[in-house]
Design an enzyme around this catalytic site. Structure first.
Site, PDB file in Angstrom:
ATOM      1  N   LYS A 181     -15.542 -10.919  27.362  1.00  0.00           N
ATOM      2  CA  LYS A 181     -16.017 -10.840  28.743  1.00  0.00           C
ATOM      3  C   LYS A 181     -16.774  -9.534  28.931  1.00  0.00           C
ATOM      4  CE  LYS A 181     -13.699 -10.444  33.055  1.00  0.00           C
ATOM      5  NZ  LYS A 181     -12.661 -11.061  33.879  1.00  0.00           N
ATOM      6  N   GLY A 228     -17.954 -11.219  35.408  1.00  0.00           N
ATOM      7  CA  GLY A 228     -18.714 -10.915  34.212  1.00  0.00           C
ATOM      8  C   GLY A 228     -19.000 -12.168  33.416  1.00  0.00           C
ATOM      9  N   ASP A 288      -7.594 -17.855  44.925  1.00  0.00           N
ATOM     10  CA  ASP A 288      -7.485 -19.312  44.847  1.00  0.00           C
ATOM     11  C   ASP A 288      -7.577 -19.807  43.398  1.00  0.00           C
ATOM     12  OD1 ASP A 288      -7.249 -21.846  45.661  1.00  0.00           O
ATOM     13  OD2 ASP A 288      -9.273 -22.023  46.527  1.00  0.00           O
ATOM     14  N   ILE A 291     -20.732 -18.705  27.333  1.00  0.00           N
ATOM     15  CA  ILE A 291     -19.901 -19.819  27.801  1.00  0.00           C
ATOM     16  C   ILE A 291     -20.187 -20.084  29.270  1.00  0.00           C
ATOM     17  CG2 ILE A 291     -17.537 -20.606  28.198  1.00  0.00           C
ATOM     18  CD1 ILE A 291     -16.710 -18.834  25.806  1.00  0.00           C
ATOM     19  N   LYS A 292     -20.085 -19.041  30.063  1.00  0.00           N
ATOM     20  CA  LYS A 292     -20.436 -19.192  31.473  1.00  0.00           C
ATOM     21  C   LYS A 292     -20.556 -17.829  32.153  1.00  0.00           C
ATOM     22  CE  LYS A 292     -15.664 -19.852  33.019  1.00  0.00           C
ATOM     23  NZ  LYS A 292     -14.723 -20.807  33.588  1.00  0.00           N
TER      24      LYS A 292
END
Ligand SMILES: *[C@@H]1O[C@H](CO)[C@@H](O)[C@H](O)[C@H]1NC(C)=O
Ligand SMILES: *[C@@H]1O[C@H](CO)[C@@H](O)[C@H](O)[C@H]1NC(C)=O
Ligand SMILES: *[C@@H]1O[C@H](CO)[C@@H](O)[C@H](O)[C@H]1NC(C)=O
Ligand SMILES: *[C@@H]1O[C@H](CO)[C@@H](O)[C@H](O)[C@H]1NC(C)=O
Ligand SMILES: *[C@@H]1O[C@H](CO)[C@@H](O)[C@H](O)[C@H]1NC(C)=O
Ligand SMILES: *[C@@H]1O[C@H](CO)[C@@H](O)[C@H](O)[C@H]1NC(C)=O
Ligand SMILES: *[C@@H]1O[C@H](CO)[C@@H](O)[C@H](O)[C@H]1NC(C)=O
Ligand SMILES: *[C@@H]1O[C@H](CO)[C@@H](O)[C@H](O)[C@H]1NC(C)=O
Ligand SMILES: *[C@@H]1O[C@H](CO)[C@@H](O)[C@H](O)[C@H]1NC(C)=O
Ligand SMILES: *[C@@H]1O[C@H](CO)[C@@H](O)[C@H](O)[C@H]1NC(C)=O
Ligand SMILES: *[C@@H]1O[C@H](CO)[C@@H](O)[C@H](O)[C@H]1NC(C)=O
Ligand SMILES: *[C@@H]1O[C@H](CO)[C@@H](O)[C@H](O)[C@H]1NC(C)=O
Length: 704
Positions: A547, A531, A649, A525-526
């Site tokens: 993950k 991770g 953030d 996914i990304k």
């Protein structure tokens, strides 16, 4: 060889030929010998005030007078059309043609466009017995048509149109058995069309249009078997169209428009097999059109039925008439669905006007290139097909994303009355656009800005609340170190429950390899902070996100801390941890629930496919729901869980959305002691365009 003749020879031949031709012409066109006729012409010359330029006094009338035709020294034709009177002659022009009576062989008198103010003399019919053509078009003639014209037994063309003739058409005209053309149009004639016209058996063209003729269309016109042109338009004819007209097999043009005709269009008109133009517009015709009506009218090019009260379907055969160039059915009560029609018409140079009827359903597709097609003022719904040509009028319908449509009230009523389903301009709920006005765009814009204002207001209230709570908690902490969460802040009661099964199910490394196809690229996914994230499918078929935390690139303690946190906290606003695998030392695996709607950065500005509208991105209600959800999640992390979590953030990619667009926070946990982002910052970011890069400060790691 002719081709080798010298130029003088050619000239000579031409000269001989010319002399021969002129001699022959003179033999045919003898000079005027009959003195009675000669003086009659001179009388006419002076009574009409013709100029010497046209009719020279010294010239030979049969040769040199414009418009005078002779045969064997006798006058057979006079045309003053196009001539001008002398100045004296035009002082008091009159219908002064008395001397014509002494031209006993006169076959043609043409005064078209030459003013003969006055009425047609009664003697004309008695004296000009040889007359075959009488053309008084636009000649300022007034008064009644003399009955005597009925005596002109040789007359085959009678043009009296464009004058100020009054009174009734004399029935004696029915005696003109040789007549082939009768044009009485554009006068002020009154009364009925004489029944006697049925005996004009040689008539080819009958034009009685633009008068004040009343009464019915005589059925006897059906006896005019040679008739090719019939124009009775713009009168005040009543009753129905006689069935018998269908017997006019030669008829090419039929114009009955702008009368007060009633009843249905007779199916018998289907017998007009030569017909090219059928104009029946602007009458009181009712009923529906029979399918049979057009089946034999294969030559039809023009069909106008506009402004009647005709209802029902358009006969299907019309849509496949190859010759049809102009169809105007506007202003009726025609109805039906046109979506599935096979339009076999040759649409090049074709104009269809279907406006102001009761057509509904989807617009027809693949229309081709009509030079003009008018769908306006109907009840078509749905989207406009991509291939619709630009010269289609679509206003006043129930179409989506088109300007100037009917009010949704109007449309809903129409579809409801007929028990049909209405798509309500593609809007999800009918309540949203149930306003009376059809200025839909104004309401959409108003709604948009109103919604925006509402959200801004809500966010402000939320910020205020959160800030006050911050202060309250801070003060509470000072006093009691740990305090309960303030009540009544969130609409959803925060269900805090420590997951008793710790960090979820324990998976083997092999299992997870299996779920993710061995961490294949397709399932990636990304690359997250801490991770890589992979798509996976459990044995049960449930989708998950795995993950893979590479501990060689990450501090071990922080990973343990995440697990520790997750062990302790579970909240409906945090992404659920389903399980883990800690078999490998350098590589830890966490299994999360899959969020079908991805993260906010995907959803907020979702890429829409071109087929769909731009209504695909998140609506404002959903955005508000997300804003509140995120606030609840953050509020929980800050205040309700203990010890409070201070996160890094917040980015749009941290706000994950489940199948119902409920917020599940991920990617935001750096557990440290200092205060991180303010809430304001988080909320404002929510309503801003998200950053797409996933770059956070190093050393932080995600829940997701
Ligand atoms: C009249 O016409 C004839 C033949 O067309 C011509 O020869 C003659 O000159 C004309 N006369 C006048 C006065 O125009
Ligand atoms: C017709 O010709 C005759 C003899 O030339 C004449 O007496 C008579 O007045 C003419 N009629 C008209 C209507 O001009
Ligand atoms: C001359 O013309 C008049 C009127 O058209 C006609 O009655 C008469 O018979 C004609 N005379 C000759 C010799 O053709
Ligand atoms: C009369 O003359 C005009 C002008 O020359 C012409 O257009 C028209 O066809 C003529 N009428 C007839 C019946 O021939
Ligand atoms: C009859 O006359 C009018 C006016 O002159 C003209 O517009 C129309 O075309 C004519 N009708 C026919 C059939 O020629
Ligand atoms: C019939 O007559 C009217 C008025 O004179 C005219 O406008 C119309 O074009 C005519 N119809 C046809 C088919 O020519
Ligand atoms: C029409 O013609 C038929 C036969 O040709 C005849 O019997 C009938 O009377 C005619 N109708 C009129 C109204 O003239
Ligand atoms: C159409 O033509 C066919 C064959 O000529 C005929 O049998 C039929 O009756 C006609 N239909 C109409 C409506 O006139
Ligand atoms: C045409 O349809 C409209 C709407 O259904 C109706 O109000 C009107 O009376 C109808 N007109 C005729 C002549 O049937
Ligand atoms: C269609 O007909 C209506 C009225 O009958 C008219 O207002 C409109 O202009 C026509 N459309 C076109 C494209 O001519
Ligand atoms: C028209 O076509 C659509 C799909 O192409 C179909 O669902 C519908 O039933 C058709 N309607 C009719 C009346 O044939
Ligand atoms: C359609 O009509 C145009 C002219 O109006 C013509 O050039 C073209 O060949 C026609 N096409 C067919 C398929 O008949």
């Amino acid at each position: 060889m002719e081709a080798h003749r010298s130029p003088p020879e050619v000239v000579l031949t031409l000269l001989v030929l010319l002399v021969f031709v002129s001699c022959f012409a003179r033999a045919q066109n003898n000079p005027l010998r009959n003195n009675t006729e000669r003086s009659a012409l001179f009388d006419l010359r002076s009574s009409l005030g013709l100029r010497a330029k046209d009719w020279p006094r010294r010239g030979e009338p049969c040769w040199n007078w414009t418009g005078v035709a002779c045969q064997n020294g006798r006058v057979v034709g006079i045309s003053v059309s196009g001539l001008q009177r002398t100045r004296a002659g035009s002082v008091n022009p009159q219908f002064a043609v008395a001397s014509l009576a002494n031209l006993s062989l006169l076959a043609t008198f043409n005064s078209s466009g030459f003013a003969l103010p006055g009425s047609i003399p009664d003697w004309l019919g008695q004296s000009l017995s040889a007359l075959q053509v009488l053309d008084l078009r636009s000649a300022s003639v007034r008064g009644p048509i003399p009955q005597s014209l009925g005596s002109l037994g040789s007359l085959h063309s009678l043009y009296l149109s464009g004058n100020s003739l009054t009174g009734a058409i004399p029935s004696q005209l029915g005696q003109l058995s040789a007549l082939s053309v009768l044009n009485l149009s554009q006068n002020s004639l009154t009364g009925p069309i004489p029944q006697t016209f049925s005996t004009l058996s040689n008539l080819i063209s009958l034009d009685l249009s633009s008068n004040y003729l009343s009464g019915p269309v005589p059925p006897g016109l059906a006896n005019l078997t040679k008739l090719q042109f019939l124009n009775l338009s713009s009168n005040i004819l009543t009753a129905s169209i006689p069935n018998q007209l269908g017997q006019l097999f030669q008829l090419v043009e039929l114009d009955l428009s702008s009368n007060n005709l009633m009843g249905t269009v007779p199916v018998d008109l289907g017998g007009l097999r030569s017909l090219q133009k059928m104009l029946l517009g602007n009458n009181g015709l009712q009923g529906s059109l029979s399918d049979k009506l057009f089946s034999n009218l294969t030559r039809l090019q023009f069909l106008v039925l506009s402004d009647n009260k005709i209802e029902g379907d358009i006969p299907g055969v019309l849509w496949s008439m190859h010759g049809l160039r102009f169809l105007d059915v506007s202003g009726n009560n025609f109805t039906g669905v046109l979506a599935n029609l096979s339009w076999n018409v040759n649409s090049t140079n074709t104009m269809f006007n279907l406006s102001n009827n009761l057509f509904y359903g989807a617009l027809p597709t693949s229309l081709g290139k009509f030079s003009l097609i008018d769908f306006s003022g109907n009840y078509f719904q749905g989207k406009v097909p991509n291939d619709i040509e630009t010269n289609a009028s679509l206003n006043r319908n129930c179409l989506q994303s088109v300007m100037d449509q009917r009010s949704s009230e109007d449309c809903r009523l129409f579809y409801a009355e007929r028990n049909l389903s209405f798509d309500n301009f593609g809007a999800p709920s009918p309540a949203e656009s149930s306003t009376k006005s059809n200025k839909r765009w104004i309401f959409i814009l108003a709604g948009l800005f109103g919604g925006l204002g509402f959200i801004v207001l809500l966010v402000l209230v939320l910020l205020l609340l959160l800030r006050r709570c911050d202060k309250r908690i801070a003060s509470q902490r000072e006093i009691a170190n740990v305090g309960p969460a303030p009540e009544g802040r969130s609409p959803l009661p925060a269900k805090v429950s420590i997951n008793s099964s710790g960090v979820g199910e324990l998976f083997t490394y092999e299992q997870i390899l299996h779920y993710t196809d061995g961490f294949s690229e397709i399932n990636l996914i990304k690359h997250g902070h801490s991770g890589d994230l992979f798509r996976g499918i459990l044995e049960s078929g449930a989708p998950v996100v795995v993950k893979r935390v590479d501990l060689r690139a990450l501090k071990k303690e922080s990973y343990m801390m995440e697990l520790d946190v997750l062990n302790k906290v579970s909240h409906m606003r945090l992404v659920p941890l389903l399980g883990h695998c800690l078999e490998h030392d350098s590589e830890k695996l966490l299994v999360y629930k899959y969020m079908p709607n991805g993260d906010l950065s995907n959803s907020l500005y979702r890429v829409t496919n071109l087929e769909d509208d731009n209504l695909q991105s998140l609506d404002w209600i959903t955005r508000l729901k997300i804003a509140i959800g995120a606030a609840e999640g953050l509020s929980y992390l800050h205040h309700e869980c203990s010890p409070p979590l201070v996160h890094r953030d917040v980015q749009a990619s941290s706000i994950l959305l489940d199948d119902k667009f409920e917020v599940r926070l991920g990617s935001l946990s750096e557990v440290h002691a200092q205060e991180g982002d303010s809430h304001q910052n988080v909320i404002t970011k929510l309503l801003r365009k998200p950053q797409t890069s996933e770059q956070g400060s190093s050393g932080t790691y995600n829940l997701h």
